[in-house]
Design an enzyme around this catalytic site. Structure first.
Site, PDB file in Angstrom:
ATOM      1  N   THR A  27      -9.285  74.953 -15.185  1.00 31.39           N
ATOM      2  CA  THR A  27     -10.140  75.736 -14.277  1.00 31.39           C
ATOM      3  C   THR A  27      -9.605  75.645 -12.844  1.00 31.39           C
ATOM      4  OG1 THR A  27     -12.054  75.225 -15.652  1.00 31.39           O
ATOM      5  CG2 THR A  27     -12.516  75.959 -13.417  1.00 31.39           C
ATOM      6  N   GLY A  28      -9.792  76.735 -12.097  1.00 33.52           N
ATOM      7  CA  GLY A  28      -9.457  76.688 -10.668  1.00 33.52           C
ATOM      8  C   GLY A  28      -8.515  77.819 -10.274  1.00 33.52           C
ATOM      9  N   ASP A  80      -3.696  72.493 -16.570  1.00 32.34           N
ATOM     10  CA  ASP A  80      -4.818  72.482 -15.619  1.00 32.34           C
ATOM     11  C   ASP A  80      -4.319  72.075 -14.236  1.00 32.34           C
ATOM     12  OD1 ASP A  80      -7.352  72.627 -14.576  1.00 32.34           O
ATOM     13  OD2 ASP A  80      -8.205  71.013 -15.782  1.00 32.34           O
ATOM     14  N   GLY A  81      -5.112  72.355 -13.233  1.00 38.32           N
ATOM     15  CA  GLY A  81      -4.800  71.983 -11.855  1.00 38.32           C
ATOM     16  C   GLY A  81      -5.336  70.607 -11.517  1.00 38.32           C
ATOM     17  N   ASP A  83      -6.981  68.208  -7.838  1.00 40.23           N
ATOM     18  CA  ASP A  83      -7.279  68.121  -6.397  1.00 40.23           C
ATOM     19  C   ASP A  83      -6.354  67.119  -5.717  1.00 40.23           C
ATOM     20  OD1 ASP A  83      -9.570  69.936  -6.398  1.00 40.23           O
ATOM     21  OD2 ASP A  83     -10.408  68.444  -7.762  1.00 40.23           O
ATOM     22  N   GLY A  94     -12.074  68.080 -10.456  1.00 44.33           N
ATOM     23  CA  GLY A  94     -13.501  68.389 -10.424  1.00 44.33           C
ATOM     24  C   GLY A  94     -13.955  69.100  -9.166  1.00 44.33           C
ATOM     25  N   GLY A  95     -12.976  69.463  -8.311  1.00 43.54           N
ATOM     26  CA  GLY A  95     -13.337  70.240  -7.122  1.00 43.54           C
ATOM     27  C   GLY A  95     -14.086  71.513  -7.498  1.00 43.54           C
ATOM     28  N   GLU A 102     -13.008  69.541 -18.707  1.00 38.66           N
ATOM     29  CA  GLU A 102     -11.564  69.344 -18.488  1.00 38.66           C
ATOM     30  C   GLU A 102     -11.113  68.023 -19.103  1.00 38.66           C
ATOM     31  OE1 GLU A 102     -11.162  71.899 -14.342  1.00 38.66           O
ATOM     32  OE2 GLU A 102     -11.464  69.757 -14.210  1.00 38.66           O
ATOM     33  N   LYS A 120      -0.929  68.507  -2.965  1.00 38.80           N
ATOM     34  CA  LYS A 120      -1.830  67.701  -3.809  1.00 38.80           C
ATOM     35  C   LYS A 120      -1.252  66.324  -4.148  1.00 38.80           C
ATOM     36  CE  LYS A 120      -4.806  71.172  -4.326  1.00 38.80           C
ATOM     37  NZ  LYS A 120      -5.198  71.818  -5.556  1.00 38.80           N
TER      38      LYS A 120
HETATM   39  C1  5RP Z   1     -11.771  72.147 -11.308  1.00 40.35           C
HETATM   40  C2  5RP Z   1     -10.554  71.362 -11.041  1.00 40.35           C
HETATM   41  C3  5RP Z   1      -9.384  72.078 -10.464  1.00 40.35           C
HETATM   42  O1  5RP Z   1      -8.285  71.890 -11.291  1.00 40.35           O
HETATM   43  C4  5RP Z   1      -9.095  71.525  -9.101  1.00 40.35           C
HETATM   44  O2  5RP Z   1     -10.260  71.627  -8.303  1.00 40.35           O
HETATM   45  C5  5RP Z   1      -7.937  72.261  -8.420  1.00 40.35           C
HETATM   46  O3  5RP Z   1      -8.338  73.551  -8.088  1.00 40.35           O
HETATM   47  P1  5RP Z   1      -7.364  74.596  -7.426  1.00 40.35           P
HETATM   48  O4  5RP Z   1      -6.343  74.959  -8.452  1.00 40.35           O
HETATM   49  O5  5RP Z   1      -8.282  75.756  -7.083  1.00 40.35           O
HETATM   50  O6  5RP Z   1      -6.750  73.974  -6.189  1.00 40.35           O
HETATM   51  O7  5RP Z   1     -10.470  70.186 -11.277  1.00 40.35           O
HETATM   52  O8  5RP Z   1     -12.818  71.346 -11.747  1.00 40.35           O
END
Ligand code: 5RP
Length: 217
Positions: A27-28, A80-81, A83, A94-95, A102, A120
């Site tokens: 997500t993100g 996945d991404g 923070d 979890g941002g 996740e 990051k």
């Molecule tokens: C969502 C997350 C995202 O992977 C994290 O917040 C990074 O987001 P982005 O890709 O928008 O910088 O953990 O719960």
């Protein structure tokens, strides 16, 4: 090159890890670029397991089938991404508030490829406020326990997770031992999941940068 272009670069580099079958998708904003890129090779995969309603919607809009994790068994790949990541690929996530799903999809996947822009990568986790998903009735109890651990929890007011729970964002933590703190916070009654991914870190970190995508393992 701006931050969003670096995110896209990392997301597109992650396509090299796609080998078919069903893929775990996080997500993100970085993952949104991955989903858009995945659409270009969707004929090569069976579909995806998604970590959030938002990603499910985007995957379906691209015509990528979304499966329930209970129907797929173990996944070969999760993308996945994050923070924050340290050099050991231990993460804060979890941002976007999707940390629990996740963590489940990451745990159910053989390889976790994390995609991010280079900002990051940090020496010590904790400058980014640590998200903790909490059962609503336990909010104050968990907040007091987090204060005892040295943090300053702030309720993400007005936000409800896909699981119907709340998020506390914990400021002012310097996380020297991510595995120990993950275990400690997860043991507080009322905590659903803490956004430290250290017991199961990423296996690969792809960082977008002005010099090109860099891969850490
Ligand atoms: C969502 C997350 C995202 O992977 C994290 O917040 C990074 O987001 P982005 O890709 O928008 O910088 O953990 O719960």
């Amino acid at each position: 090159m701006d931050q969003d272009a670096m995110k896209r670069q990392a997301a597109e580099a992650a396509l090299a890890y796609v080998e078919g079958g069903v893929i775990g998708v996080g997500t993100g904003s970085t993952v949104n670029h991955f989903i858009d890129a995945l659409a270009g090779i969707k004929g090569q995969i069976e579909g995806a397991v998604s970590s959030s309603e938002a990603s499910t919607e985007r995957l379906k809009a691209h015509g990528i089938p979304v499966f329930d994790l209970n129907a797929t068994g173990e996944l070969t790949l999760y993308v996945d991404g994050a923070d924050e990541s340290n050099a050991r690929l231990q993460l804060i996530k979890g941002g976007g508030g999707a940390l629990t799903r996740e963590k489940i999809v990451a745990a159910a996947s053989k390889r976790f490829v994390c995609i991010a822009d280079e900002s990051k990568l940090v020496d010590v986790l904790g400058a980014f406020p640590l998200p903790v998903e909490v059962i609503p009735m336990a909010r104050s109890h968990v907040a007091r326990a987090l204060v005892e651990l040295g943090g300053t929890p702030v309720w993400r007011d007005g936000f409800v997770t896909d699981n119907g729970n709340l998020i506390l964002d914990v400021h002012h933590l310097e996380i020297q031992d991510p595995v120990a703190l993950e275990q400690q916070i997860n043991a507080i009654a009322g905590v659903v999941t803490v956004g430290i991914f250290a017991q199961r870190p990423a296996d690969v970190l792809i960082l977008g940068s002005a010099q090109g995508a860099r891969t850490l393992t």
